[in-house]
Design a protein around this motif. Structure first.
Motif, PDB file in Angstrom:
ATOM      1  N   CYS A  13     -10.843  50.553  -2.292  1.00  0.00           N
ATOM      2  CA  CYS A  13     -11.091  51.992  -2.364  1.00  0.00           C
ATOM      3  C   CYS A  13     -10.925  52.513  -3.790  1.00  0.00           C
ATOM      4  N   PHE A  14      -9.924  52.013  -4.480  1.00  0.00           N
ATOM      5  CA  PHE A  14      -9.678  52.418  -5.862  1.00  0.00           C
ATOM      6  C   PHE A  14     -10.846  52.005  -6.755  1.00  0.00           C
ATOM      7  N   ALA A  16     -13.947  51.377  -5.836  1.00  0.00           N
ATOM      8  CA  ALA A  16     -15.121  52.168  -5.453  1.00  0.00           C
ATOM      9  C   ALA A  16     -15.043  53.574  -6.039  1.00  0.00           C
ATOM     10  N   SER A  17     -13.858  54.147  -6.057  1.00  0.00           N
ATOM     11  CA  SER A  17     -13.679  55.472  -6.642  1.00  0.00           C
ATOM     12  C   SER A  17     -13.938  55.454  -8.143  1.00  0.00           C
ATOM     13  N   LEU A  18     -13.458  54.438  -8.827  1.00  0.00           N
ATOM     14  CA  LEU A  18     -13.718  54.308 -10.258  1.00  0.00           C
ATOM     15  C   LEU A  18     -15.208  54.153 -10.531  1.00  0.00           C
ATOM     16  N   TYR A  19     -15.874  53.364  -9.720  1.00  0.00           N
ATOM     17  CA  TYR A  19     -17.319  53.173  -9.881  1.00  0.00           C
ATOM     18  C   TYR A  19     -18.059  54.495  -9.677  1.00  0.00           C
ATOM     19  N   ALA A  20     -17.681  55.250  -8.673  1.00  0.00           N
ATOM     20  CA  ALA A  20     -18.334  56.527  -8.400  1.00  0.00           C
ATOM     21  C   ALA A  20     -18.118  57.507  -9.553  1.00  0.00           C
ATOM     22  N   LEU A  21     -16.920  57.561 -10.089  1.00  0.00           N
ATOM     23  CA  LEU A  21     -16.646  58.452 -11.216  1.00  0.00           C
ATOM     24  C   LEU A  21     -17.403  58.021 -12.461  1.00  0.00           C
ATOM     25  N   THR A  23     -20.227  56.382 -12.525  1.00  0.00           N
ATOM     26  CA  THR A  23     -21.635  56.676 -12.287  1.00  0.00           C
ATOM     27  C   THR A  23     -21.916  58.156 -12.525  1.00  0.00           C
TER      28      THR A  23
END
Length: 80
Positions: A13-14, A16-21, A23
C-alpha cells in the motif's frame, strides 16, 4: 506468519501510494519542453511548459502518440 502478511500488505500500500503521488507530480501526459520558432504546435497556441492531455479525443502520453494523431489527421488539420 500473519504479521509478515500484514507487513507485506502495508508495504504494498505504501509503494502504491508513492507511485500515485509521483505520477501526479510528474504526470503521464506530454509536457512541452521546447519548440522551434516555426513549430505547428506554437502556431496552434501551445506554449512551452504546457501539458498536452488529449488530441482529437485520444489520450496523449508521448511524442509518438501526438505524431500518430498528426499522421491520421494531417499536419494542417485543426487538432483540438
Amino acid at each position: 506468519m500473519l504479521y509478515r502478511l500484514v507487513a507485506l500488505v502495508l508495504a504494498a500500500c505504501f509503494v502504491a501510494s508513492l507511485y500515485a503521488l509521483a505520477t501526479l507530480a510528474i504526470g503521464k501526459n506530454l509536457k512541452v519542453q521546447q519548440m522551434t520558432a516555426d513549430s505547428r504546435l506554437r502556431n496552434a497556441g501551445i506554449k512551452e511548459g504546457d501539458t498536452i492531455l488529449t488530441a482529437r479525443g485520444e489520450k496523449i502520453s508521448s511524442p509518438e502518440d501526438l505524431g500518430a494523431v498528426f499522421a491520421e489527421y494531417g499536419f494542417n488539420a485543426a487538432i483540438p
